[in-house]
Structures are given as C-alpha cells and as structure tokens.
Design a protein around this motif. Sequence first.
Motif, PDB file in Angstrom:
ATOM      1  N   GLY A 123     -63.671 -57.691 -88.277  1.00  0.00           N
ATOM      2  CA  GLY A 123     -64.142 -57.131 -87.011  1.00  0.00           C
ATOM      3  C   GLY A 123     -65.530 -56.549 -87.084  1.00  0.00           C
ATOM      4  O   GLY A 123     -65.859 -55.635 -86.315  1.00  0.00           O
ATOM      5  N   LEU A 124     -66.357 -57.063 -87.976  1.00  0.00           N
ATOM      6  CA  LEU A 124     -67.697 -56.514 -88.167  1.00  0.00           C
ATOM      7  C   LEU A 124     -68.757 -57.225 -87.341  1.00  0.00           C
ATOM      8  O   LEU A 124     -69.937 -56.890 -87.441  1.00  0.00           O
ATOM      9  N   LEU A 125     -68.358 -58.216 -86.512  1.00  0.00           N
ATOM     10  CA  LEU A 125     -69.312 -58.974 -85.720  1.00  0.00           C
ATOM     11  C   LEU A 125     -68.986 -58.829 -84.233  1.00  0.00           C
ATOM     12  O   LEU A 125     -67.820 -58.683 -83.847  1.00  0.00           O
ATOM     13  N   SER A 126     -69.998 -58.863 -83.420  1.00  0.00           N
ATOM     14  CA  SER A 126     -69.815 -58.853 -81.967  1.00  0.00           C
ATOM     15  C   SER A 126     -70.565 -60.033 -81.375  1.00  0.00           C
ATOM     16  O   SER A 126     -71.651 -60.400 -81.847  1.00  0.00           O
ATOM     17  N   GLY A 127     -69.993 -60.626 -80.352  1.00  0.00           N
ATOM     18  CA  GLY A 127     -70.571 -61.825 -79.770  1.00  0.00           C
ATOM     19  C   GLY A 127     -71.676 -61.516 -78.774  1.00  0.00           C
ATOM     20  O   GLY A 127     -71.744 -60.427 -78.201  1.00  0.00           O
ATOM     21  N   ALA A 128     -72.551 -62.487 -78.573  1.00  0.00           N
ATOM     22  CA  ALA A 128     -73.616 -62.355 -77.583  1.00  0.00           C
ATOM     23  C   ALA A 128     -73.034 -62.435 -76.180  1.00  0.00           C
ATOM     24  O   ALA A 128     -71.967 -63.029 -75.958  1.00  0.00           O
ATOM     25  N   TYR A 129     -73.734 -61.825 -75.235  1.00  0.00           N
ATOM     26  CA  TYR A 129     -73.279 -61.848 -73.842  1.00  0.00           C
ATOM     27  C   TYR A 129     -73.611 -63.196 -73.223  1.00  0.00           C
ATOM     28  O   TYR A 129     -74.752 -63.656 -73.269  1.00  0.00           O
ATOM     29  N   ARG A 130     -72.616 -63.821 -72.651  1.00  0.00           N
ATOM     30  CA  ARG A 130     -72.786 -65.095 -71.945  1.00  0.00           C
ATOM     31  C   ARG A 130     -72.058 -64.970 -70.610  1.00  0.00           C
ATOM     32  O   ARG A 130     -70.844 -64.754 -70.578  1.00  0.00           O
ATOM     33  N   PRO A 131     -72.769 -65.105 -69.485  1.00  0.00           N
ATOM     34  CA  PRO A 131     -72.115 -64.923 -68.184  1.00  0.00           C
ATOM     35  C   PRO A 131     -71.152 -66.057 -67.864  1.00  0.00           C
ATOM     36  O   PRO A 131     -70.970 -66.993 -68.656  1.00  0.00           O
ATOM     37  N   ALA A 132     -70.550 -65.975 -66.691  1.00  0.00           N
ATOM     38  CA  ALA A 132     -69.589 -66.986 -66.268  1.00  0.00           C
ATOM     39  C   ALA A 132     -70.269 -68.350 -66.156  1.00  0.00           C
ATOM     40  O   ALA A 132     -71.492 -68.461 -66.060  1.00  0.00           O
ATOM     41  N   ASP A 133     -69.433 -69.391 -66.154  1.00  0.00           N
ATOM     42  CA  ASP A 133     -69.960 -70.754 -66.185  1.00  0.00           C
ATOM     43  C   ASP A 133     -70.825 -71.050 -64.959  1.00  0.00           C
ATOM     44  O   ASP A 133     -71.875 -71.692 -65.068  1.00  0.00           O
ATOM     45  N   GLU A 134     -70.412 -70.591 -63.783  1.00  0.00           N
ATOM     46  CA  GLU A 134     -71.197 -70.850 -62.580  1.00  0.00           C
ATOM     47  C   GLU A 134     -72.556 -70.145 -62.648  1.00  0.00           C
ATOM     48  O   GLU A 134     -73.562 -70.665 -62.146  1.00  0.00           O
ATOM     49  N   VAL A 135     -72.598 -68.999 -63.290  1.00  0.00           N
ATOM     50  CA  VAL A 135     -73.871 -68.297 -63.460  1.00  0.00           C
ATOM     51  C   VAL A 135     -74.745 -69.036 -64.465  1.00  0.00           C
ATOM     52  O   VAL A 135     -75.971 -69.077 -64.315  1.00  0.00           O
ATOM     53  N   CYS A 136     -74.134 -69.628 -65.484  1.00  0.00           N
ATOM     54  CA  CYS A 136     -74.914 -70.412 -66.450  1.00  0.00           C
ATOM     55  C   CYS A 136     -75.586 -71.598 -65.782  1.00  0.00           C
ATOM     56  O   CYS A 136     -76.722 -71.962 -66.124  1.00  0.00           O
ATOM     57  N   VAL A 137     -74.895 -72.219 -64.811  1.00  0.00           N
ATOM     58  CA  VAL A 137     -75.504 -73.330 -64.074  1.00  0.00           C
ATOM     59  C   VAL A 137     -76.709 -72.834 -63.278  1.00  0.00           C
ATOM     60  O   VAL A 137     -77.785 -73.447 -63.302  1.00  0.00           O
ATOM     61  N   LEU A 138     -76.532 -71.714 -62.564  1.00  0.00           N
ATOM     62  CA  LEU A 138     -77.643 -71.141 -61.808  1.00  0.00           C
ATOM     63  C   LEU A 138     -78.788 -70.738 -62.732  1.00  0.00           C
ATOM     64  O   LEU A 138     -79.970 -70.940 -62.407  1.00  0.00           O
ATOM     65  N   ARG A 139     -78.461 -70.182 -63.885  1.00  0.00           N
ATOM     66  CA  ARG A 139     -79.486 -69.768 -64.845  1.00  0.00           C
ATOM     67  C   ARG A 139     -80.290 -70.965 -65.340  1.00  0.00           C
ATOM     68  O   ARG A 139     -81.521 -70.887 -65.446  1.00  0.00           O
ATOM     69  N   ALA A 140     -79.606 -72.084 -65.625  1.00  0.00           N
ATOM     70  CA  ALA A 140     -80.312 -73.267 -66.116  1.00  0.00           C
ATOM     71  C   ALA A 140     -81.279 -73.805 -65.063  1.00  0.00           C
ATOM     72  O   ALA A 140     -82.422 -74.175 -65.381  1.00  0.00           O
ATOM     73  N   VAL A 141     -80.852 -73.838 -63.802  1.00  0.00           N
ATOM     74  CA  VAL A 141     -81.730 -74.341 -62.739  1.00  0.00           C
ATOM     75  C   VAL A 141     -82.912 -73.395 -62.532  1.00  0.00           C
ATOM     76  O   VAL A 141     -84.052 -73.840 -62.337  1.00  0.00           O
ATOM     77  N   THR A 142     -82.648 -72.086 -62.582  1.00  0.00           N
ATOM     78  CA  THR A 142     -83.722 -71.113 -62.406  1.00  0.00           C
ATOM     79  C   THR A 142     -84.747 -71.209 -63.529  1.00  0.00           C
ATOM     80  O   THR A 142     -85.967 -71.163 -63.289  1.00  0.00           O
TER      81      THR A 142
END
Length: 447
Positions: A123-142
């Motif tokens: 438990g010594l690692l924490s994951g990076a923040y990744r938003p919901a899939d629909e937000v990832c689509v909007l992020r890629a287009v932006t």
Amino acid sequence: MLMMEELMAMRKRLEIAFPNAAGVDVGASSHFVAVPADRAEEAVRQFEVYTADLQALGDWLHECGVDTVAMESTGVYWIALYEVLERRGFKVHLVNTRHVKNVPGRKSDVLDCQWLQQLMSFGLLSGAYRPADEVCVLRAVTRHRDALLRAQAREIQRMQKALVQMNLQLTEVLSDVMGATGQAIIRAIVAGERDPLRLARLRDHRVRADEAQIAKALHGNWREEHLFALEQSLALFDAYQVQLSGCDAKLQSLLGRMARHSSTPSDKPRAKSLAKNAPKFDLRTALYQWCGVDLTRIDGLEVTTVLKVLAEIGTDLSRFASVKHFCSWMTLCPGTKISGGKRLSGRTTPSINRAKLALKMAASNLIRSRSAMGAYYRRLCARMDKPRAITATAHKLARLIYLMLTRGQEYVDRGEAYYEERHKQRVIASLRRKAASLGMQLTPAAA
C-alpha cells in the motif's frame, strides 16, 4: 550488514494492504508483469503490445486472482493497457515514476515490475487522478483543439515574417494582422493586388490608422519567394480554421451529451469575452448545463479557461478528500521541505498540470480587475514578487472552483471596496491586539 537487517525488520513490520496486487512495467514494444510469487510457477511474464496480447495479459491476471494493478510508464504507452484492464474490472493505479525508484543496484524490466508489485502490495503507492471516460473524451478534443491553435499561430508568425521581409510594415499600423483589415489586405495581396492605395481602401472603419498611413506601410519589394511563402501560410491558416470548426462542432456535441441540467445561467455574462479563439457556440450555457454552476462568475475566469479546467478535472471531485487535497494535486500548495525542524523551502512542486497553468494565466489577468479577486492579487503583488502572487491567486481560484462544484453554490463578488474594507478591519484588529500586549490602547486620530 546492519542496514540490511534493519530493512528486513521493517519489511516484517509492514502489513499487506493489497494481497492480490500485480506490477506492470509498461514499454513501447512489450510489457513485463509480476504477480505474487505463490500465484504462478512463473511469477513474471512478458507480453507484447498488440490487442490480443493485452487481452491475454488480462486473462492471466484473472487466473492468478489479481484484483489490483500498479503500472508505471512514460509517454502514452500505458493508455491502451489501462483501458483494457479497467474495462475488465481491475482497479488500476498509474503511479508516478518518481515514487517508485528502485534501490541502488542493477536495473531491469523484470526487477522493476517486481518492485512495483511489492510496493503496491504494502500500500505504498497511490494512483494518478484520471477523470471519467466521457471527460477523457472531452479532454482529448480540447487538447487537440489547443494544438491546432498553436499550429495556426505559427502560420500567422510566418505570414508576418514574409511581410516584414518584403518591407510591408503592416504590423506598424494594425494591432492585429489577422483582424478584419489585416486578412482583407493579405488575401488581396495573395490574389495579385500590388497597389498600396487600393489595398488601403480595404481598411475597416474601426482602425485608428487612416488610409494614407496604411498605404505608406504597404510600399515594399514584392519578392517572389516571400509572396509564395505568404500564399502557402495563408492556405494553411485557412485549413486549420476548417479543422477548428470541426473541433467546435465536436465539443458542442460532447457537451450536449454530458448535460445534466436543463436550465440556463440566470444572468448575463459579467463582460464581453476577450477570447478571440473561443468555440463558436454558446459555450457558457453548455458548461453551465454540464456542471450546474456558472464558473465564469469568478473574476478572471473566461469561458475558455473554464473549459480547459473542467476538461482536465471533470465535475466529480469526490476522489479528493478535501479542498486541500485538490489544491495539492494541482501543485498550487506551498511546499513542506523540512529538515532538522527547520522549514528549508515553501516552493510549490514544479509540474505541467494544464489546469494549473490555465488558472495561473487567469490570475495574471486580474491586475486591473476592479473586483475582490483583483484587489487580493494586487495586495499580494505589493507583499511578494509577482510569480508567487500569481501562484497564490491561482490557489484561491482553485479553492473557489472546488467549493462551487462540490457544494453547488454560486459565486458572488462583493466588489473591491468590500474587500479593502475587510482588509482594513483586519489590520486594525491586529494593531489593537499588539497594543494590548504592550499595555497600550489604540485610539483613532481626530478627523
């Protein structure tokens, strides 16, 4: 020898937090995967990057009883594997490579994935923040739209260079070469017009320079190679404009699908937007119907800035335990470099967080704002250097965004005078406390 014994004793004291964890060292041509040693005869396997191999990787992890996966990667090689594993029900953590540096010694892909698996199991690692899939689509287009704008800006610079090399000093009489007058003149030059007087008649009535000044700036040498470069850059400028129109249509469609509220902003915008490259549709209403609050009411936040920030973070901020965690993720919090009981540095962590950069740009534009945020920024500039003031103001903007998105409350600006009066009362209260500690009393001077 003593150091190794201490490490072994510390390892025994650590508790297993994720007994079913696996580690993946992501590469461009292959991935190395490690599972707990008791789950398979071969605890480390290598998989290629093709889709069939990624599916086989997921099947093997299921057979080994794995439910949590930690991976490290550079570039974008991790995205395909991340999406495959996430769709198959694994809890995937993309970890920061700075946090998983191995102990000094030999380094290989096999050792790296085993080290990841071991750290994740404790438990010594924490994951990076990744938003919901629909937000990832909007992020890629932006992000793609921003890349197109940068490419279009380079073509404008090439057009300006070609004009200067022909000694056509259009930039001396026009503030914006690609404005209405500038584009009309450049397109006429490309079409074959060379008469400065005829070109000057294309002047828009809002331009300060008169026709005589513009005609004087348009006497040049008209060299063939520079005219060719100008024509090529103008064609690319128009091509990028067509692609940007396609991006705007895609953004409008995505935001329409993500709308959760049917209402519209209750009041008009604070002021006319100065963003020339904003999408050509009612972006403010679309963002309001998505997140339920009007973030453009915050002073300094243009509608394009709000789009960049929301495309990076989304509207669901439940993964952040508090506003402090959110600002820390954006690397806007002061650093805590402490050694020997002394604070060595309070510098913020360097990062290329796009949301952070957008907020810092918005903060720098508050220098002339007659609002509470503008007064706050100017007071900070008087106390410290401007880069630190910009970071502190961006931190305040990030806190406002978090509170508005999580509480659904609207932002109300009480104005510069209200802020200055509150600051004055705080200073007076502080002076009274200091006077009382010295056995004195603070008395206001006669008018």
